[in-house]
Design a protein around this motif. Structure first.
Motif, PDB file in Angstrom:
ATOM      1  N   GLN A 289       0.842  -1.216   0.000  1.00  0.00           N
ATOM      2  CA  GLN A 289       0.000   0.000   0.000  1.00  0.00           C
ATOM      3  C   GLN A 289       0.868   1.254   0.000  1.00  0.00           C
TER       4      GLN A 289
ATOM      5  N   GLU B 233       2.310   1.893  -3.372  1.00  0.00           N
ATOM      6  CA  GLU B 233       1.309   2.469  -4.269  1.00  0.00           C
ATOM      7  C   GLU B 233       1.180   3.978  -4.014  1.00  0.00           C
ATOM      8  N   LEU B 234       1.125   4.339  -2.735  1.00  0.00           N
ATOM      9  CA  LEU B 234       1.025   5.756  -2.362  1.00  0.00           C
ATOM     10  C   LEU B 234       2.288   6.508  -2.781  1.00  0.00           C
TER      11      LEU B 234
ATOM     12  N   VAL C  24      -4.367  12.671  -3.264  1.00  0.00           N
ATOM     13  CA  VAL C  24      -4.876  11.639  -2.349  1.00  0.00           C
ATOM     14  C   VAL C  24      -6.403  11.663  -2.317  1.00  0.00           C
ATOM     15  N   SER C  25      -6.970  12.868  -2.270  1.00  0.00           N
ATOM     16  CA  SER C  25      -8.434  12.924  -2.186  1.00  0.00           C
ATOM     17  C   SER C  25      -9.067  12.455  -3.494  1.00  0.00           C
TER      18      SER C  25
ATOM     19  N   GLN D 266      -7.628  10.196  -5.635  1.00  0.00           N
ATOM     20  CA  GLN D 266      -7.338   8.770  -5.815  1.00  0.00           C
ATOM     21  C   GLN D 266      -8.118   7.901  -4.828  1.00  0.00           C
ATOM     22  N   TYR D 267      -8.159   8.347  -3.572  1.00  0.00           N
ATOM     23  CA  TYR D 267      -8.725   7.492  -2.521  1.00  0.00           C
ATOM     24  C   TYR D 267     -10.087   7.981  -2.021  1.00  0.00           C
TER      25      TYR D 267
ATOM     26  N   VAL E 254     -10.437  10.347   0.006  1.00  0.00           N
ATOM     27  CA  VAL E 254     -10.242  10.717   1.411  1.00  0.00           C
ATOM     28  C   VAL E 254     -10.046  12.226   1.497  1.00  0.00           C
TER      29      VAL E 254
ATOM     30  N   ASN F 266      -0.147   6.966   4.836  1.00  0.00           N
ATOM     31  CA  ASN F 266      -0.829   5.742   4.439  1.00  0.00           C
ATOM     32  C   ASN F 266      -1.719   5.223   5.575  1.00  0.00           C
TER      33      ASN F 266
ATOM     34  N   ILE G 131      -4.854   7.267   5.588  1.00  0.00           N
ATOM     35  CA  ILE G 131      -5.748   6.928   4.465  1.00  0.00           C
ATOM     36  C   ILE G 131      -6.484   5.612   4.748  1.00  0.00           C
ATOM     37  N   GLN G 132      -5.724   4.617   5.194  1.00  0.00           N
ATOM     38  CA  GLN G 132      -6.332   3.310   5.436  1.00  0.00           C
ATOM     39  C   GLN G 132      -7.369   3.383   6.562  1.00  0.00           C
TER      40      GLN G 132
ATOM     41  N   LEU H 282     -10.462   4.991   5.140  1.00  0.00           N
ATOM     42  CA  LEU H 282     -11.166   4.071   4.244  1.00  0.00           C
ATOM     43  C   LEU H 282     -11.914   3.012   5.050  1.00  0.00           C
TER      44      LEU H 282
END
Lengths: 300, 92
Positions: free
Chosen positions: B11, B14-15, B57-58, B60-61, B63, B83, B86-87, B90
């Protein structure tokens, strides 16, 4: 050039005065009232004319370009006096005593359009005339929120000074150079704030672009324009031009409209908007030459 | 280099790729030390870069990063911290 290298050139700057002195000055000015307080500006400016060689030299060099002739000592005195007048008026304007002033706004419909569309904008000023006039005018419309973005070293001093003058205003200052400075800017824009910054001065001496300004190339910071390219909000130039007496002209001009997407060529966009900014700045320097408040060698 | 590879979780890698692509960084994403500061001396990023990361980030995810969040400095302190945030968002 670092800020440390500039101290003597900054002696006329309000940010440099001690806080106690500012508080004392503010109280005295408010007690005396504007017209009586103004009388003190003459001896003060005369003192600076005699004692501050750096500021005098900078004034002379600038005025020669803006006036297109050799400046007289009386021109330099007038330059200092205009600066001092704007500083004094700042005290009254920050305390919301706008009724005593004759402020004419030009291009205000630009702001109204942005307000109606929602989403805020960037207001680009300069160390030229009075930014405060615009803020004071903005505050008359209670719903309009203006934040100022500035270098952290200055932000702290300005926040303290503002707190001394009118405590409600300190929170409106956003310092650069914090991890989340720009995240705060983006968030406030989203909520419809207007974000003001002065785009003519730089400290670090990096990320600059030279543009022809009053007959010779001068360095301007690219940062504000790169920020604008990323945020894609309208960029509006804003000057509060002092016209003497109690009269100010507040001018707004669109430098760049809102962008749907980020410009394909960001660098070219930045250069173009910068060029427009410098061109308009030059226009106002020629039109109202004594409003220029960068008392150091701007073309270094 | 191998040590770094082992340190990044998939993860995080990826970030890291998202950050490297967004900011056009010259470092290899997999080589970003997950514990090094993102802002300032670590990767040499400034506050405009941090905004770019927040926007990416917002997007892509999905968030949202908030300006009034007092934890921003914590969240952006490193690849691992970001990360983790973000996790957690999510999952929540």
């Amino acid at each position: 050039m670092t800020e440390k290298a500039l101290p003597h050139e900054w002696t006329l700057s309000p940010e440099r005065g001690s806080l106690t002195l500012i508080k004392f000055g503010v109280r005295t000015a408010l007690r005396l009232g504007r017209s009586r307080a103004r009388l003190f500006l003459y001896p003060i400016c005369f003192y600076f004319l005699l004692s501050s060689a750096g500021a005098r030299r900078a004034s002379r060099a600038y005025l020669a370009r803006a006036l297109g002739r050799r400046p007289l000592v009386s021109d330099i005195f007038r330059h200092f006096l205009t600066f001092a007048s704007c500083l004094l008026d700042r005290v009254f304007l920050l305390n919301e005593r706008t009724d005593d002033y004759d402020i004419r706004a030009e291009g205000e419909e630009i702001l109204q359009g942005i307000e109606a569309a929602g989403g805020g904008c960037l207001l680009f000023g300069a160390h030229f005339g009075s930014f405060e006039v615009a803020r004071a005018t903005g505050r008359r419309r209670a719903e309009l929120q203006i934040s100022l973005l500035m270098y952290e070293e200055n932000a702290k001093k300005v926040r303290d000074a503002l707190a001394a003058v009118n405590p409600r205003l300190a929170a409106e200052v956003i310092g650069l150079g914090q991890l989340d400075s720009m995240i705060i800017v983006a968030e406030r824009l989203r909520r419809g704030h207007f974000i003001g910054l002065l785009a003519d001065r730089h400290f670090e001496g990096k990320n600059l672009a030279r543009h022809e300004f009053l007959g010779a190339p001068a360095a301007f910071p690219r940062g504000p324009f790169q920020l604008a390219a990323m945020l894609r909000r309208p960029v509006v130039m804003m000057f509060g031009v002092y016209r003497g007496g109690n009269h100010y002209d507040l001018v707004f001009e669109t430098l760049a409209p809102a962008l749907e997407t980020r410009p394909a060529d960001v660098e070219a966009w930045v250069d173009e908007v910068m060029r427009r900014y410098v061109e308009r700045l030059e226009h106002y320097c020629r039109e109202a030459p004594f409003n220029w408040f960068n008392f150091y060698d701007f073309w270094r | 280099m191998d040590a770094f590879n082992q340190q990044q979780t998939p993860q995080e890698t990826e970030l890291a790729r998202l950050i490297a692509v967004t900011l056009n960084l010259e470092v290899v994403a997999a080589e970003i030390d997950p514990l090094a500061p993102l802002y300032g001396e670590g990767l040499g990023l400034d506050s405009i870069d941090m905004l770019e990361i927040a926007l990416a980030v917002s997007q892509q995810y999905g968030v949202k990063l908030r300006a009034d969040d007092k934890n921003n400095r914590e969240i952006f302190s490193s690849l691992r911290a970001l990360n983790g945030f973000i996790q957690a968002e999510l999952a929540g």
